[in-house]
Design a protein around this motif. Sequence first.
Motif, PDB file in Angstrom:
ATOM      1  N   GLY A  65       0.884  -0.850  -0.493  1.00 44.70           N
ATOM      2  CA  GLY A  65      -0.287   0.129   0.229  1.00 44.70           C
ATOM      3  C   GLY A  65       0.967   0.892   0.305  1.00 44.70           C
ATOM      4  N   TRP A  66       0.133   2.376  -0.275  1.00 44.70           N
ATOM      5  CA  TRP A  66       1.291   3.242  -0.575  1.00 44.70           C
ATOM      6  C   TRP A  66       1.885   3.930   1.017  1.00 44.70           C
ATOM      7  CZ3 TRP A  66      -0.242   7.275   2.961  1.00 44.70           C
ATOM      8  CH2 TRP A  66      -1.138   7.457   3.856  1.00 44.70           C
ATOM      9  N   ALA A  67       0.933   3.487   1.827  1.00 43.37           N
ATOM     10  CA  ALA A  67       1.633   3.810   3.280  1.00 43.37           C
ATOM     11  C   ALA A  67       3.148   3.254   3.330  1.00 43.37           C
ATOM     12  CB  ALA A  67       0.759   3.681   4.279  1.00 43.37           C
ATOM     13  N   GLY A  68       2.986   2.691   3.158  1.00 42.73           N
ATOM     14  CA  GLY A  68       4.288   1.418   3.020  1.00 42.73           C
ATOM     15  C   GLY A  68       5.860   1.611   2.361  1.00 42.73           C
ATOM     16  N   TRP A  69       5.050   2.366   1.383  1.00 45.74           N
ATOM     17  CA  TRP A  69       5.907   3.830   0.254  1.00 45.74           C
ATOM     18  C   TRP A  69       6.105   4.573   1.298  1.00 45.74           C
ATOM     19  CZ3 TRP A  69       8.797   1.200  -2.928  1.00 45.74           C
ATOM     20  CH2 TRP A  69       8.731  -0.068  -3.839  1.00 45.74           C
ATOM     21  N   LEU A  70       5.177   5.579   1.564  1.00 44.81           N
ATOM     22  CA  LEU A  70       5.883   6.826   2.240  1.00 44.81           C
ATOM     23  C   LEU A  70       6.327   6.113   3.554  1.00 44.81           C
ATOM     24  CD1 LEU A  70       5.145   9.608   2.353  1.00 44.81           C
ATOM     25  CD2 LEU A  70       3.387   9.067   3.390  1.00 44.81           C
ATOM     26  N   GLY A  71       6.087   5.257   4.167  1.00 45.28           N
ATOM     27  CA  GLY A  71       7.530   5.266   5.168  1.00 45.28           C
ATOM     28  C   GLY A  71       9.329   4.822   4.416  1.00 45.28           C
ATOM     29  N   LEU A  72       8.537   4.339   2.902  1.00 44.55           N
ATOM     30  CA  LEU A  72       9.976   3.751   3.093  1.00 44.55           C
ATOM     31  C   LEU A  72      10.953   5.517   2.220  1.00 44.55           C
ATOM     32  CD1 LEU A  72      12.446   2.017   1.987  1.00 44.55           C
ATOM     33  CD2 LEU A  72      11.225   2.257   0.050  1.00 44.55           C
ATOM     34  N   ALA A  73      10.263   6.436   2.106  1.00 43.82           N
ATOM     35  CA  ALA A  73      10.405   7.607   1.869  1.00 43.82           C
ATOM     36  C   ALA A  73      10.888   8.155   3.194  1.00 43.82           C
ATOM     37  CB  ALA A  73       9.716   7.921   1.210  1.00 43.82           C
ATOM     38  N   VAL A  74      10.221   7.836   4.419  1.00 46.41           N
ATOM     39  CA  VAL A  74      10.952   8.960   5.436  1.00 46.41           C
ATOM     40  C   VAL A  74      12.017   7.966   5.633  1.00 46.41           C
ATOM     41  CG1 VAL A  74       9.763   8.951   7.822  1.00 46.41           C
ATOM     42  CG2 VAL A  74       8.644   8.728   6.021  1.00 46.41           C
TER      43      VAL A  74
END
Length: 376
Positions: A65-74
């Motif tokens: 999901g998008w939250a995982g990819w945002l977490g990776l960016a963080v």
Amino acid sequence: MPYVYLAVTVVGAIGVLLAYRPFRREPLSVPSFFVGWLVGEVPIQNIVWEVAATVVFGIFGAFTGWAGWLGLAVAVVSWAGLVGLAIAGRRAARVVGAALDEVRGADFPVPTGQVKPTWGRWWRVTQAVPLKGRAVEATRNLDYWGDGRKRHRLDVYRSRLTPPAGAPVMVYIHGGAWMIGEKREQGKPMMYELVARGWVCVAINYRLSPKATWPDHIVDAKRAVAWVKEHIAEYGGDPSFVAVSGGSAGGHLCALLALSTGDPAFQPGFESADTRVDACVPFYGVMDLTGTDEETARYGSGLMDLLEKRVMKTSAAEHPELFRAASPTYRVRADAPPFFVLQGQNDTLVPVEEARTFVSALRAVSRAPGAYAELP
């Protein structure tokens, strides 16, 4: 799982941010200190475990999901911040070297003789946790007072590979707000490094508040140094050169010890014992306990509350002379031993201004060198 991973990475990023920009006002200064400390001390190790955690999260579907990819960016941004902390840590060596170069001269020459480590320097430096290697011999729980009390014991560290004889001695006093701490817990990286370079090191316990009341803490430290002067030759140390060091409350105690030679109030029952030291290296020591308006604003009210209620057990307003006599800043003297004061720029428990004020006062009167390093 994507949202869990995002939450974990945000927490990690906050830790990195606090290492760069800690909160300096209560009640957030203490938690800010501990979070920044855990991140800033071992940045590369943090990157390693976070990358490993990212792989595990990915296996369990964090990137569905998008939250995982945002977490990776963080996470990637926080890893870049950790690399920056590692670079800042590497700069500390140059800062320390420059501080010593500033005071070197005819009266304070570059040391000669055995100064290089006798084993595995690269291995010791890469260890985040200072594990005692087989090359270090520890003699533990020696009773320096003779009363059998657990808080009146010390440990001696020396080399197994090159048994010392006439070696310089370092006494280390642990910190912990005069209330917690133990000789086995602190100072190990420095002591193991010194042992590798031919020194004998001593780590001491002392009575702790609230059970103990000031000046019990400094009395114990003085008694331990007197024991070292009398007995350290049995362990290969040279009693004619004894340095003292410590961090935080231990930095306060070692500085006060070095500046209160001959004060009978701190040596009850052993007034004639030799407690003079030949050098002092306080790390982030609390140098002013007087609680003036400026100091209260600098520390916040928490420190004075702790001192008055649990350590001194009286107020600064009622007995200002007690707090002043316990403050190294007001004990500076012309015959002080050489000092090397070290302070972190982002310390929120002992602000950097505390060290600057002390060093200025010391340099104004002392005939000995006073080196000062602000670690990045």
